[in-house]
Motif scaffolding. Structure first.
Motif, PDB file in Angstrom:
ATOM      1  N   ILE A  31       0.932  -1.380   0.079  1.00 16.75           N
ATOM      2  CA  ILE A  31      -0.124  -0.120  -0.098  1.00 16.75           C
ATOM      3  C   ILE A  31       0.842   1.169   0.085  1.00 16.75           C
ATOM      4  O   ILE A  31       0.610   2.172  -0.688  1.00 16.75           O
ATOM      5  CB  ILE A  31      -0.996  -0.026   1.185  1.00 16.75           C
ATOM      6  CG1 ILE A  31      -2.055  -1.207   1.054  1.00 16.75           C
ATOM      7  CG2 ILE A  31      -1.628   1.358   1.333  1.00 16.75           C
ATOM      8  CD1 ILE A  31      -2.949  -1.368   2.251  1.00 16.75           C
ATOM      9  N   ALA A  32       2.063   1.274   0.741  1.00 13.07           N
ATOM     10  CA  ALA A  32       2.786   2.302   0.649  1.00 13.07           C
ATOM     11  C   ALA A  32       3.242   2.931  -0.583  1.00 13.07           C
ATOM     12  O   ALA A  32       3.631   3.707  -1.035  1.00 13.07           O
ATOM     13  CB  ALA A  32       3.979   2.156   1.758  1.00 13.07           C
ATOM     14  N   LYS A  33       3.627   1.644  -1.219  1.00 17.80           N
ATOM     15  CA  LYS A  33       4.062   2.020  -2.729  1.00 17.80           C
ATOM     16  C   LYS A  33       3.184   2.516  -3.654  1.00 17.80           C
ATOM     17  O   LYS A  33       3.409   3.591  -4.507  1.00 17.80           O
ATOM     18  CB  LYS A  33       4.652   0.449  -3.459  1.00 17.80           C
ATOM     19  CG  LYS A  33       5.994   0.090  -2.952  1.00 17.80           C
ATOM     20  CD  LYS A  33       6.487  -1.087  -3.841  1.00 17.80           C
ATOM     21  CE  LYS A  33       7.515  -1.579  -3.230  1.00 17.80           C
ATOM     22  NZ  LYS A  33       7.632  -3.058  -3.333  1.00 17.80           N
ATOM     23  N   ALA A  34       1.795   2.057  -3.516  1.00 17.09           N
ATOM     24  CA  ALA A  34       0.732   2.702  -3.952  1.00 17.09           C
ATOM     25  C   ALA A  34       0.410   4.087  -3.652  1.00 17.09           C
ATOM     26  O   ALA A  34       0.338   5.026  -4.670  1.00 17.09           O
ATOM     27  CB  ALA A  34      -0.700   1.844  -3.877  1.00 17.09           C
ATOM     28  N   LEU A  35       0.728   4.578  -2.393  1.00 16.12           N
ATOM     29  CA  LEU A  35       0.677   5.838  -2.095  1.00 16.12           C
ATOM     30  C   LEU A  35       1.782   6.778  -2.543  1.00 16.12           C
ATOM     31  O   LEU A  35       1.514   7.840  -2.674  1.00 16.12           O
ATOM     32  CB  LEU A  35       0.832   5.738  -0.221  1.00 16.12           C
ATOM     33  CG  LEU A  35      -0.351   5.250   0.223  1.00 16.12           C
ATOM     34  CD1 LEU A  35      -0.271   5.036   1.666  1.00 16.12           C
ATOM     35  CD2 LEU A  35      -1.778   5.988   0.096  1.00 16.12           C
ATOM     36  N   GLU A  36       3.016   6.224  -2.435  1.00 19.59           N
ATOM     37  CA  GLU A  36       4.267   6.924  -3.409  1.00 19.59           C
ATOM     38  C   GLU A  36       3.804   7.113  -4.899  1.00 19.59           C
ATOM     39  O   GLU A  36       3.874   8.474  -5.155  1.00 19.59           O
ATOM     40  CB  GLU A  36       5.332   5.959  -3.225  1.00 19.59           C
ATOM     41  CG  GLU A  36       6.630   6.668  -3.501  1.00 19.59           C
ATOM     42  CD  GLU A  36       7.943   5.695  -3.315  1.00 19.59           C
ATOM     43  OE1 GLU A  36       7.667   4.463  -3.761  1.00 19.59           O
ATOM     44  OE2 GLU A  36       9.022   6.279  -2.879  1.00 19.59           O
ATOM     45  N   LYS A  37       3.157   6.409  -5.524  1.00 14.71           N
ATOM     46  CA  LYS A  37       2.741   6.567  -6.719  1.00 14.71           C
ATOM     47  C   LYS A  37       1.669   7.618  -6.653  1.00 14.71           C
ATOM     48  O   LYS A  37       1.544   8.234  -7.786  1.00 14.71           O
ATOM     49  CB  LYS A  37       2.379   5.110  -7.213  1.00 14.71           C
ATOM     50  CG  LYS A  37       2.780   4.866  -8.433  1.00 14.71           C
ATOM     51  CD  LYS A  37       2.532   3.458  -9.242  1.00 14.71           C
ATOM     52  CE  LYS A  37       2.500   3.424 -10.570  1.00 14.71           C
ATOM     53  NZ  LYS A  37       1.543   2.151 -11.171  1.00 14.71           N
ATOM     54  N   LEU A  38       0.806   7.468  -5.810  1.00 14.40           N
ATOM     55  CA  LEU A  38      -0.261   8.490  -5.737  1.00 14.40           C
ATOM     56  C   LEU A  38       0.342  10.138  -5.360  1.00 14.40           C
ATOM     57  O   LEU A  38      -0.187  10.942  -5.658  1.00 14.40           O
ATOM     58  CB  LEU A  38      -1.124   8.222  -4.758  1.00 14.40           C
ATOM     59  CG  LEU A  38      -2.502   8.948  -4.345  1.00 14.40           C
ATOM     60  CD1 LEU A  38      -3.377   9.039  -5.672  1.00 14.40           C
ATOM     61  CD2 LEU A  38      -2.862   8.455  -3.186  1.00 14.40           C
ATOM     62  N   ARG A  39       1.502   9.950  -4.962  1.00 12.29           N
ATOM     63  CA  ARG A  39       2.452  11.080  -4.610  1.00 12.29           C
ATOM     64  C   ARG A  39       2.089  11.876  -3.472  1.00 12.29           C
ATOM     65  O   ARG A  39       2.003  12.972  -3.359  1.00 12.29           O
ATOM     66  CB  ARG A  39       2.533  12.132  -5.564  1.00 12.29           C
ATOM     67  CG  ARG A  39       3.276  11.287  -6.808  1.00 12.29           C
ATOM     68  CD  ARG A  39       3.479  12.239  -8.131  1.00 12.29           C
ATOM     69  NE  ARG A  39       4.290  13.239  -7.763  1.00 12.29           N
ATOM     70  CZ  ARG A  39       4.646  14.407  -8.661  1.00 12.29           C
ATOM     71  NH1 ARG A  39       3.914  14.545  -9.758  1.00 12.29           N
ATOM     72  NH2 ARG A  39       5.323  15.367  -8.190  1.00 12.29           N
ATOM     73  N   VAL A  40       1.493  11.076  -2.586  1.00 10.21           N
ATOM     74  CA  VAL A  40       1.210  11.663  -1.176  1.00 10.21           C
ATOM     75  C   VAL A  40       2.451  12.250  -0.492  1.00 10.21           C
ATOM     76  O   VAL A  40       3.525  11.608  -0.802  1.00 10.21           O
ATOM     77  CB  VAL A  40       0.502  10.904  -0.222  1.00 10.21           C
ATOM     78  CG1 VAL A  40      -0.739  10.105  -0.731  1.00 10.21           C
ATOM     79  CG2 VAL A  40       1.288   9.624   0.150  1.00 10.21           C
ATOM     80  N   ASP A  41       2.356  13.551   0.161  1.00 10.57           N
ATOM     81  CA  ASP A  41       3.543  13.921   0.733  1.00 10.57           C
ATOM     82  C   ASP A  41       4.074  12.968   2.036  1.00 10.57           C
ATOM     83  O   ASP A  41       5.244  12.989   2.053  1.00 10.57           O
ATOM     84  CB  ASP A  41       3.139  15.313   1.345  1.00 10.57           C
ATOM     85  CG  ASP A  41       2.808  16.048   0.039  1.00 10.57           C
ATOM     86  OD1 ASP A  41       3.515  16.647  -0.844  1.00 10.57           O
ATOM     87  OD2 ASP A  41       1.438  16.454  -0.123  1.00 10.57           O
ATOM     88  N   ILE A  42       3.223  12.666   2.853  1.00 11.86           N
ATOM     89  CA  ILE A  42       3.570  11.972   4.014  1.00 11.86           C
ATOM     90  C   ILE A  42       2.846  10.569   4.147  1.00 11.86           C
ATOM     91  O   ILE A  42       1.508  10.757   4.111  1.00 11.86           O
ATOM     92  CB  ILE A  42       3.554  12.946   5.358  1.00 11.86           C
ATOM     93  CG1 ILE A  42       4.163  14.238   5.035  1.00 11.86           C
ATOM     94  CG2 ILE A  42       3.812  12.141   6.452  1.00 11.86           C
ATOM     95  CD1 ILE A  42       4.027  15.416   5.872  1.00 11.86           C
ATOM     96  N   ILE A  43       3.505   9.761   4.550  1.00 14.54           N
ATOM     97  CA  ILE A  43       2.635   8.370   4.745  1.00 14.54           C
ATOM     98  C   ILE A  43       3.114   8.208   6.303  1.00 14.54           C
ATOM     99  O   ILE A  43       4.374   7.829   6.548  1.00 14.54           O
ATOM    100  CB  ILE A  43       3.431   7.255   4.068  1.00 14.54           C
ATOM    101  CG1 ILE A  43       3.239   7.391   2.402  1.00 14.54           C
ATOM    102  CG2 ILE A  43       2.883   5.807   4.495  1.00 14.54           C
ATOM    103  CD1 ILE A  43       3.724   6.369   1.554  1.00 14.54           C
ATOM    104  N   GLU A  44       1.945   7.972   7.052  1.00 14.96           N
ATOM    105  CA  GLU A  44       2.201   7.790   8.362  1.00 14.96           C
ATOM    106  C   GLU A  44       2.098   6.256   8.592  1.00 14.96           C
ATOM    107  O   GLU A  44       0.725   5.488   8.395  1.00 14.96           O
ATOM    108  CB  GLU A  44       0.941   8.278   9.331  1.00 14.96           C
ATOM    109  CG  GLU A  44       1.143   8.111  10.792  1.00 14.96           C
ATOM    110  CD  GLU A  44       0.384   8.753  11.878  1.00 14.96           C
ATOM    111  OE1 GLU A  44       0.907   9.399  12.752  1.00 14.96           O
ATOM    112  OE2 GLU A  44      -0.942   8.933  11.658  1.00 14.96           O
ATOM    113  N   ALA A  45       3.043   5.497   8.782  1.00 16.23           N
ATOM    114  CA  ALA A  45       3.172   3.850   8.522  1.00 16.23           C
ATOM    115  C   ALA A  45       2.596   3.343   9.608  1.00 16.23           C
ATOM    116  O   ALA A  45       2.438   2.000   9.438  1.00 16.23           O
ATOM    117  CB  ALA A  45       4.505   3.605   8.047  1.00 16.23           C
ATOM    118  N   GLY A  46       2.404   3.690  10.801  1.00 20.06           N
ATOM    119  CA  GLY A  46       2.233   2.850  11.999  1.00 20.06           C
ATOM    120  C   GLY A  46       2.686   3.371  13.432  1.00 20.06           C
ATOM    121  O   GLY A  46       2.744   4.563  13.442  1.00 20.06           O
TER     122      GLY A  46
END
Ligand code: KIV
Ligand code: ZN
Length: 514
Positions: A31-46
């Motif tokens: 999912i994080a890879k898909a969010l990176e592709k979506l170009r979100v600025d920040i991913i709160e991973a857990g």
């Protein structure tokens, strides 16, 4: 004030707090890879201190993702902050998000601390986090019900201590848009050093107002919105990323800010999150629901054919509705399969995983001529889940005939040992679940059972969701197969495999210190 609106995605943290939405490390990385592709600025991973599994998942995301900043959540406790910093050590860009409740109710009843103690601890936590990174976010939990004077004192003090993002959570989804917008404006006006931090909002959807409240905050100067794919999250969920992003983009006349999101990745991301968590998207959900761009009425259809803008304010293709392409077939080889997975952002971590997924693909291609992207996602979710499971399906035989009691006979691999069981049931699925239980004795209750088609047509894979409960903890299991009884068995086993891990996890907002 900056014109950039920062999109902070918390699907992997607050989204995962949704009962039953827990994800494995590999699922989080996907999912994080898909969010990176979506170009979100920040991913709160857990929330790294929650369990060893949570720590490893945040670490794996931090080690993999290059373009988005990776954030870890920590209560305002040294041990939480140190653990978050450790998990984020190898991130290209890391943020620590620490929080402490500031509402009278939470301070008295949950924390049993005085306001002065809360202020001191918040400042201490921010200073500790700053020893690890210069990117520190502070959240006064339950800000929506906090007293404004105290809230201003805490925020001023934590900005002085080094917090550069101040997140205002409406933790219980209590606020109304106009008032929430005013709260943001007041904080920015009254706090003397407010220009040293970016103001962020984190809205829950208990009254169905999370997106409206977030947008009201943006109109009043908030420049970060915390949100989740499909609005997943604790209780009624969080503000949905796709709705916030498309509202800001579609109403440029009202919002004077710009975002870096690649909106064509919204639908693929939504499907992936739904497939992995087992939370289906309602058909009439804005942007990502199956009916979001479907016109039933003849008058609407006629209007749209003459000029699309008569009834549509956005283009379906701009949010990625055409992405589910027919990609592969029976004669496609291993390289074509691997290539398409790569294009979808899926990189399997070993040759064994690729081989297992490819053989599932070949099995499916024998039964179903056209394989779509959604089929590939389902295959990978299924294969990766099964690879790591302690209880695996080996064989299933089901007899179902009019006038006869359905009967299932099943063989499982239980931690390396083969075991068989059989049972009758009211239908083939009921018999299958009973046969599984005759071997595993899971002591769990079935809460939800659902079947959806992955693609169109009767040769489609059925995607089954199973929700189980044990001692108040909930898990969702998924399984896909062209045979829905087999898919059901896989989904049930997937849930059984998850329930043990979930029982061991801590919750970030738990009342007592852990
Ligand atoms: O809802 C909330 O208050 C939270 C905080 C941890 C930011 O999720
Ligand atoms: Zn929250």
């Amino acid at each position: 004030m900056s014109d950039k609106l920062i999109i902070f995605d918390t699907t992997l943290r607050d989204g995962e707090q949704s009962p039953g939405a827990s994800m494995t490390k590999d699922e989080k990385v996907r999912i994080a890879k898909a969010l990176e592709k979506l170009r979100v600025d920040i991913i709160e991973a857990g929330f790294p201190i929650a369990s060893v599994g949570d720590f490893e998942a945040v670490q794996a995301v931090a080690n993999t993702i290059k373009d988005s900043t990776i954030c870890g959540l920590a209560r305002a406790l040294d041990k939480d902050i140190d653990r978050a910093a450790e998990a984020l050590k190898k991130a290209n860009s890391a943020r620590i998000h620490t929080f402490l409740a500031t509402s009278p109710l939470h301070m008295q009843m949950k924390l049993r601390m005085s306001p002065d103690e809360v202020l001191t601890q918040a400042v201490h936590a921010v200073k500790r986090a700053r020893q690890y990174t210069d990117n520190v976010e502070f959240s006064p939990e339950d800000a929506g019900r906090s007293e404004i004077d105290f809230l201003c004192r805490v925020i001023e003090a934590v900005i002085d201590a080094g917090a550069n993002t101040i997140n205002i959570p409406d933790t219980v989804g209590y606020k109304l848009p106009e008032r929430f917008g005013r709260l943001i404006a007041t904080l920015r006006e009254r706090i003397p050093n407010s220009d040293k931090a970016i103001f962020s909002v984190h809205c829950h959807n208990d009254l169905g107002l999370a997106v409206a409240n977030s947008l009201a905050a943006v109109l009043n100067g908030a420049r970060q919105v915390e949100c989740t794919i499909n609005g997943l999250g604790e209780r009624a969920g969080n503000a949905s990323l796709e709705e916030v992003v498309m509202a800001v983009r579609t109403r440029k006349d009202v919002f004077s800010c710009q975002m870096d999101i690649d909106t064509t990745q919204i639908v693929p991301c939504s499907r992936l999150v739904s497939g992995i968590t087992g939370f289906p998207v309602q058909p009439n959900k804005a942007i990502v629901g199956a009916n979001a761009f479907a016109h039933e009425s003849g008058i609407h259809q006629d209007g749209v054919l003459k000029n699309r803008e008569t009834y549509e304010i956005m283009k379906a293709e701009d949010v990625g509705w055409n992405e589910n392409r027919m990609v592969l077939g029976k004669h496609s080889g291993r390289n074509a399969f691997k290539d398409r997975l790569q294009q979808l952002g899926i990189v399997l971590s070993s040759e064994e995983e690729l081989n297992a997924a490819f053989s599932r693909f070949k099995e499916l291609a024998d039964k179903k001529h056209e394989i779509y992207d959604d089929d590939l996602q389902a295959i990978v979710t299924d294969t990766l889940a099964v690879e790591k499971e302690k209880v695996k399906l080996i064989a299933l035989k089901v007899c179902s005939e009019t006038g006869e009691k359905p009967y299932a006979q099943i063989t499982l691999n239980l931690d390396g040992q083969e075991k068989s069981g059989h049972a009758e049931g009211s239908g083939p699925v009921d018999a299958t679940f009973k046969a599984i239980e005759s071997i595993v004795y899971s002591q769990s209750h079935l809460l939800v059972y659902s079947v959806n088609n992955v693609t169109n047509g009767t040769d489609s894979q059925g995607e089954v969701g199973v929700r189980l409960e044990r001692e108040g903890r909930i898990v969702n299991g998924q399984g896909a197969d062209t045979d829905i009884v087999v898919a059901s068995a896989k989904a049930y086993l997937n849930a059984i495999n998850k329930i043990t891990n979930v029982m061991e996890r801590k919750h970030p907002q738990a009342p007592s210190p852990v």
